[in-house]
Design a protein around this motif. Structure first.
Motif, short mmCIF file in Angstrom:
data_model
loop_
_atom_site.label_atom_id
_atom_site.label_comp_id
_atom_site.label_asym_id
_atom_site.label_seq_id
_atom_site.Cartn_x
_atom_site.Cartn_y
_atom_site.Cartn_z
N ILE A 83 6.44 40.41 17.68
CA ILE A 83 6.87 40.43 19.08
C ILE A 83 5.93 41.30 19.89
O ILE A 83 5.70 42.47 19.55
CB ILE A 83 8.31 40.96 19.22
N ASP A 84 5.38 40.75 20.94
CA ASP A 84 4.57 41.55 21.85
C ASP A 84 5.52 42.28 22.80
O ASP A 84 5.98 41.73 23.81
CB ASP A 84 3.61 40.66 22.65
N ALA A 85 5.83 43.53 22.47
CA ALA A 85 6.75 44.33 23.27
C ALA A 85 6.02 45.16 24.32
O ALA A 85 6.62 46.01 24.97
CB ALA A 85 7.57 45.25 22.36
N THR A 113 16.03 30.88 25.74
CA THR A 113 16.64 31.37 24.52
C THR A 113 15.53 31.88 23.60
O THR A 113 14.35 31.56 23.79
CB THR A 113 17.42 30.26 23.79
N ALA A 114 15.90 32.66 22.61
CA ALA A 114 14.91 33.20 21.67
C ALA A 114 14.18 32.06 20.94
O ALA A 114 12.96 32.10 20.78
CB ALA A 114 15.58 34.13 20.68
N ASN A 115 14.93 31.07 20.51
CA ASN A 115 14.32 29.96 19.79
C ASN A 115 13.32 29.20 20.65
O ASN A 115 12.31 28.68 20.14
CB ASN A 115 15.40 29.01 19.28
N GLU A 116 13.57 29.13 21.94
CA GLU A 116 12.64 28.46 22.85
C GLU A 116 11.37 29.27 23.04
O GLU A 116 10.29 28.72 23.28
CB GLU A 116 13.30 28.20 24.20
N ALA A 117 11.49 30.59 22.96
CA ALA A 117 10.34 31.48 23.22
C ALA A 117 9.47 31.72 21.99
O ALA A 117 8.32 32.14 22.12
CB ALA A 117 10.83 32.81 23.76
N ILE A 118 10.00 31.47 20.81
CA ILE A 118 9.26 31.74 19.57
C ILE A 118 8.27 30.61 19.27
O ILE A 118 8.61 29.43 19.34
CB ILE A 118 10.24 31.93 18.40
N ARG A 119 7.04 30.98 18.92
CA ARG A 119 5.99 29.99 18.62
C ARG A 119 5.57 30.08 17.16
O ARG A 119 5.58 31.15 16.56
CB ARG A 119 4.75 30.24 19.49
N GLN A 120 5.14 28.96 16.65
CA GLN A 120 4.56 28.93 15.31
C GLN A 120 3.06 29.18 15.43
O GLN A 120 2.48 29.05 16.51
CB GLN A 120 4.83 27.59 14.64
N THR A 121 2.43 29.54 14.32
CA THR A 121 1.00 29.80 14.33
C THR A 121 0.29 28.94 13.30
O THR A 121 0.91 28.40 12.38
CB THR A 121 0.70 31.27 14.01
N GLU A 122 -1.03 28.85 13.45
CA GLU A 122 -1.85 28.13 12.48
C GLU A 122 -2.17 29.03 11.28
O GLU A 122 -2.61 28.53 10.24
CB GLU A 122 -3.16 27.69 13.14
N ILE A 123 -1.95 30.32 11.44
CA ILE A 123 -2.34 31.28 10.41
C ILE A 123 -1.50 31.13 9.14
O ILE A 123 -2.00 31.10 8.03
CB ILE A 123 -2.22 32.72 10.94
N SER A 124 -0.17 31.07 9.33
CA SER A 124 0.74 30.97 8.20
C SER A 124 2.05 30.33 8.66
O SER A 124 2.52 30.64 9.76
CB SER A 124 1.03 32.36 7.62
N ASN A 126 4.83 31.07 7.69
CA ASN A 126 5.85 32.12 7.69
C ASN A 126 5.74 33.06 8.89
O ASN A 126 6.62 33.88 9.11
CB ASN A 126 5.74 32.97 6.42
N LEU A 127 4.64 32.94 9.65
CA LEU A 127 4.41 33.85 10.77
C LEU A 127 4.74 33.18 12.10
O LEU A 127 4.15 32.16 12.45
CB LEU A 127 2.95 34.32 10.78
N HIS A 128 5.68 33.77 12.82
CA HIS A 128 6.04 33.29 14.15
C HIS A 128 5.74 34.37 15.18
O HIS A 128 5.70 35.56 14.85
CB HIS A 128 7.53 32.91 14.19
N ILE A 129 5.53 33.95 16.41
CA ILE A 129 5.14 34.85 17.48
C ILE A 129 6.08 34.73 18.68
O ILE A 129 6.46 33.62 19.07
CB ILE A 129 3.71 34.55 17.98
N MET A 130 6.45 35.88 19.25
CA MET A 130 7.10 35.90 20.55
C MET A 130 6.20 36.71 21.47
O MET A 130 6.07 37.92 21.30
CB MET A 130 8.51 36.51 20.51
N THR A 131 5.55 36.04 22.41
CA THR A 131 4.67 36.75 23.33
C THR A 131 5.50 37.59 24.30
O THR A 131 6.73 37.52 24.31
CB THR A 131 3.79 35.76 24.12
N SER A 132 4.85 38.35 25.15
CA SER A 132 5.56 39.24 26.06
C SER A 132 6.28 38.50 27.18
O SER A 132 7.30 38.96 27.68
CB SER A 132 4.58 40.24 26.68
N GLY A 133 5.73 37.35 27.56
CA GLY A 133 6.27 36.65 28.73
C GLY A 133 5.71 37.26 30.00
O GLY A 133 4.92 38.21 29.96
#
Length: 236
Positions: A83-85, A113-124, A126-133
Motif C-alpha cells: 500500500i502506498d500510504a 471499494t478496496a477490491n476495486e482499488a487493488i491491482r495485480q502486478t506482472e512481478i508475482s 501473489n503481489l497486489h498493489i494499492m496505490t495512493s490515489g
C-alpha cells in the motif's frame, strides 16, 4: 520509436528499483533476502501481518526498500499487498507502472471499494498493489480515521502480509500514526546522507508513537573500493 523508448526507460527504472526481480542473483538482492530473513526471525514468536517502512527524510530509499521487501515476501509464497500510504508524494505507481487515478485515498473517502482499488502486478501473482490515489488535503486525518482501521482489519483477512510505504517521519505525522497501528516498523537510513540528529529525532518520534521498530536498513553503504552497493539488514 518514441513509445518504444519510453517503454524501455520505464523498464530500466523498474529494474533499478525492483532489483530482486530484475537481478535476483545480485549482491543487493542477496542483502534484501537477508533482510527478509531477519524480519522473520525477529518476529518468530509474534504475528506479523502489517509492516511499515519509513525513513527520517525524503530520498533515503524507503520506497525502494518497501517495494523489494513486498516482492520478496510474495515470491516466498505469501499473499502480499503493498500500500502506498504516502499520500503526499506517492511513488509506488511509478515503480510498478500503474495509473494512480484511484487508490487508498479513494477507498478512505468511500469513492471506491478496496477490491476495486487493488491491482495485480506482472512481478508475482501473489503481489497486489494499492496505490495512493489522488492526493487529498488531509492525509494524516485519513490515515488516523476509523475508515483506515476498518480497511486494514478487512485486508488482514485477505492478505498474509501488508506492507505500508509511509512518508518520512520528520516531514509529517503520517508515519507515526501508521506505525502505532502496524505490527512492525523498518527504518531506512541513507549512509552518508541521513544526519545523526535527524535519525535520533525520528526514532524518538516512532518510540513515542509506540511503534515496534524491528530494525534499521542501511542504504547506499560503501562495501567495495570499486563502487557503491546497497546494504540491507535489521538489528534489534
Amino acid at each position: 520509436m518514441l513509445k518504444r523508448k519510453k517503454r524501455k526507460n520505464q523498464l530500466e527504472q523498474r529494474a533499478r528499483k525492483l532489483v530482486v526481480s530484475a537481478s535476483p542473483r545480485s549482491v543487493v538482492s542477496e542483502q534484501f533476502r537477508t533482510l527478509r530473513s531477519n524480519i522473520i526471525f525477529s518476529t518468530v514468536d509474534d504475528e506479523l501481518n502489517t509492516l511499515l517502512v519509513t525513513s527520517a527524510t525524503p530520498g533515503d530509499g524507503k520506497s525502494t526498500v518497501s517495494a523489494n521487501i513486498a516482492t520478496l515476501f510474495a515470491q516466498d509464497g505469501k499473499r502480499v499487498l503493498l500500500i502506498d500510504a504516502d499520500m503526499r508524494k506517492p511513488t509506488v505507481h511509478y515503480t510498478f507502472n500503474l495509473v494512480n487515478s484511484a487508490g487508498l485515498s479513494s477507498v478512505l473517502t468511500q469513492q471506491q471499494t478496496a477490491n476495486e482499488a487493488i491491482r495485480q502486478t506482472e512481478i508475482s501473482p501473489n503481489l497486489h498493489i494499492m496505490t495512493s490515489g489522488p492526493i487529498p488535503p488531509n492525509p494524516a486525518e485519513l490515515l488516523g480515521s476509523r475508515a483506515m482501521t476498518r480497511l486494514v482489519d478487512s485486508l488482514k483477512q485477505q492478505y498474509e502480509m501488508i506492507v505500508f510505504d509511509a512518508p518520512p517521519t520528520l516531514s509529517v505525522t503520517d508515519a507515526q500514526i501508521l506505525a502505532n497501528q502496524s505490527d512492525g516498523t523498518i527504518f531506512v537510513v541513507n549512509s552518508g546522507a541521513t544526519e545523526k540528529e535527524n535519525l535520533e529525532k525520528a526514532i524518538s518520534l516512532l518510540e513515542k508513537a509506540r511503534a515496534r521498530v524491528l530494525g534499521t536498513v542501511l542504504n547506499n553503504y560503501q562495501i567495495d573500493k570499486d563502487g557503491y552497493y546497497q546494504y540491507y539488514g535489521t538489528q534489534e
